[in-house]
Design a protein around this motif. Structure first.
Motif, PDB file in Angstrom:
ATOM      1  N   ASP A 168      14.224  10.604  -5.162  1.00 60.79           N
ATOM      2  CA  ASP A 168      14.486  10.801  -3.938  1.00 60.79           C
ATOM      3  C   ASP A 168      12.797  11.380  -3.719  1.00 60.79           C
ATOM      4  OD1 ASP A 168      16.465  10.186  -3.057  1.00 60.79           O
ATOM      5  OD2 ASP A 168      17.226  11.876  -4.682  1.00 60.79           O
ATOM      6  N   GLY A 169      11.597  12.328  -4.553  1.00 63.77           N
ATOM      7  CA  GLY A 169      10.353  12.958  -3.906  1.00 63.77           C
ATOM      8  C   GLY A 169       9.405  11.880  -3.359  1.00 63.77           C
ATOM      9  N   PHE A 170       9.736  10.901  -3.922  1.00 62.98           N
ATOM     10  CA  PHE A 170       8.955   9.457  -3.446  1.00 62.98           C
ATOM     11  C   PHE A 170       9.413   8.991  -2.141  1.00 62.98           C
ATOM     12  CE2 PHE A 170       8.694   8.634  -8.072  1.00 62.98           C
ATOM     13  CZ  PHE A 170       6.890   9.118  -8.003  1.00 62.98           C
ATOM     14  N   LEU A 191       3.931   6.375  -5.421  1.00 60.39           N
ATOM     15  CA  LEU A 191       3.582   6.255  -6.691  1.00 60.39           C
ATOM     16  C   LEU A 191       2.458   6.974  -7.363  1.00 60.39           C
ATOM     17  CD1 LEU A 191       5.606   3.006  -8.100  1.00 60.39           C
ATOM     18  CD2 LEU A 191       6.992   4.660  -7.554  1.00 60.39           C
ATOM     19  N   ILE A 192       1.784   6.361  -7.306  1.00 61.89           N
ATOM     20  CA  ILE A 192       0.532   7.026  -7.851  1.00 61.89           C
ATOM     21  C   ILE A 192       0.164   8.365  -8.190  1.00 61.89           C
ATOM     22  CG2 ILE A 192      -2.297   6.562  -8.744  1.00 61.89           C
ATOM     23  CD1 ILE A 192      -1.495   3.590  -8.341  1.00 61.89           C
ATOM     24  N   LEU A 193      -0.253   8.146  -6.034  1.00 57.97           N
ATOM     25  CA  LEU A 193      -0.496  10.349  -5.670  1.00 57.97           C
ATOM     26  C   LEU A 193       0.543  11.029  -6.605  1.00 57.97           C
ATOM     27  CD1 LEU A 193      -2.505   8.516  -2.795  1.00 57.97           C
ATOM     28  CD2 LEU A 193      -3.331   9.399  -4.608  1.00 57.97           C
ATOM     29  N   GLY A 194       1.733  10.217  -6.153  1.00 62.96           N
ATOM     30  CA  GLY A 194       3.431  10.862  -6.498  1.00 62.96           C
ATOM     31  C   GLY A 194       3.084  11.121  -7.866  1.00 62.96           C
ATOM     32  N   TRP A 195       2.850  10.233  -8.648  1.00 63.05           N
ATOM     33  CA  TRP A 195       3.282  10.885 -10.334  1.00 63.05           C
ATOM     34  C   TRP A 195       1.943  11.682 -10.505  1.00 63.05           C
ATOM     35  CZ3 TRP A 195       5.211   5.748 -11.014  1.00 63.05           C
ATOM     36  CH2 TRP A 195       6.438   5.710 -11.834  1.00 63.05           C
ATOM     37  N   LEU A 196       0.713  11.027  -9.214  1.00 60.26           N
ATOM     38  CA  LEU A 196      -0.614  12.409 -10.513  1.00 60.26           C
ATOM     39  C   LEU A 196      -0.232  13.944  -9.443  1.00 60.26           C
ATOM     40  CD1 LEU A 196      -3.407  10.478  -9.091  1.00 60.26           C
ATOM     41  CD2 LEU A 196      -3.337  11.002 -11.380  1.00 60.26           C
ATOM     42  N   LEU A 238       7.140   8.518   0.700  1.00 63.56           N
ATOM     43  CA  LEU A 238       6.834   7.638   1.769  1.00 63.56           C
ATOM     44  C   LEU A 238       6.855   7.908   3.247  1.00 63.56           C
ATOM     45  CD1 LEU A 238       8.654   4.824   0.176  1.00 63.56           C
ATOM     46  CD2 LEU A 238       6.153   5.062   0.667  1.00 63.56           C
ATOM     47  N   GLU A 239       8.035   9.100   3.882  1.00 64.72           N
ATOM     48  CA  GLU A 239       7.892   9.790   5.121  1.00 64.72           C
ATOM     49  C   GLU A 239       6.960  10.372   5.345  1.00 64.72           C
ATOM     50  OE1 GLU A 239      11.111  10.121   7.296  1.00 64.72           O
ATOM     51  OE2 GLU A 239      12.286   9.554   5.646  1.00 64.72           O
ATOM     52  N   ARG A 240       5.736  11.156   5.153  1.00 66.36           N
ATOM     53  CA  ARG A 240       5.226  11.519   5.115  1.00 66.36           C
ATOM     54  C   ARG A 240       3.882  10.191   5.679  1.00 66.36           C
ATOM     55  NH1 ARG A 240       3.393  14.590   0.344  1.00 66.36           N
ATOM     56  NH2 ARG A 240       5.655  15.374  -0.293  1.00 66.36           N
ATOM     57  N   ARG A 241       4.136   8.743   5.320  1.00 72.26           N
ATOM     58  CA  ARG A 241       3.254   7.736   5.437  1.00 72.26           C
ATOM     59  C   ARG A 241       3.957   7.106   6.710  1.00 72.26           C
ATOM     60  NH1 ARG A 241      -0.604   5.884   3.339  1.00 72.26           N
ATOM     61  NH2 ARG A 241      -0.169   3.919   3.040  1.00 72.26           N
ATOM     62  N   ALA A 269       1.117  -1.333  -0.047  1.00 72.80           N
ATOM     63  CA  ALA A 269      -0.056  -0.043   0.223  1.00 72.80           C
ATOM     64  C   ALA A 269       0.318   1.196  -0.115  1.00 72.80           C
ATOM     65  CB  ALA A 269      -1.099  -0.012   1.579  1.00 72.80           C
ATOM     66  N   ASP A 270       2.296   1.072   0.727  1.00 76.07           N
ATOM     67  CA  ASP A 270       2.611   2.138   0.802  1.00 76.07           C
ATOM     68  C   ASP A 270       3.436   2.510  -0.516  1.00 76.07           C
ATOM     69  OD1 ASP A 270       2.602   3.047   3.430  1.00 76.07           O
ATOM     70  OD2 ASP A 270       4.048   1.103   4.106  1.00 76.07           O
TER      71      ASP A 270
END
Length: 113
Positions: free
Chosen positions: A57-59, A44-49, A63-66, A38-39
């Motif tokens: 590194d952005g992903f 990936l999905i929400l990051g690319w959206l 993930l740090e927020r999760r 799920a993480d």
């Protein structure tokens, strides 16, 4: 007719519970440590959206927020054939969510063919 809350609930279920199951079934996640299916999928999905040109590194920051601590290189190592199979199966599952809507007659739209 399917309502927006019903669709949102279905998508959330796929991105949470089903993503964890599919990650294990495809061999993407063999044992859970910090990163779950799920993480990975949501990052990936929400990051690319949000940012289509996002880098690894952005992903990792997403993930740090999760509350998943992983470096960009650690995340990069997760991009495997199993990860591709997992994401494909997840996409196939999304495609199964059917949207049933009724056409709405809007006079403004009649001008267009």
């Amino acid at each position: 007719m399917t309502s927006i809350p019903q669709i949102a609930e279905s998508l959330q279920h796929i991105l949470e519970e089903e993503a964890v199951t599919l990650a294990k079934e495809t061999g993407f996640i063999q044992r859970e440590r910090t990163l779950t299916g799920a993480d990975f999928a949501q990052a990936l999905i929400l990051g690319w959206l949000q940012r289509p040109d996002e880098r690894v590194d952005g992903f990792a920051q997403i993930l740090e927020r999760r509350e998943v601590s992983i470096s960009g290189s650690g995340l990069c190592q997760r991009f495997t054939p199993q990860a591709a199979t997992f994401m494909q199966r997840l996409l196939e599952r999304f495609a199964q969510v059917q949207l049933h809507v009724e056409a709405v007659d809007v006079p403004l739209l009649r001008r267009f063919s």
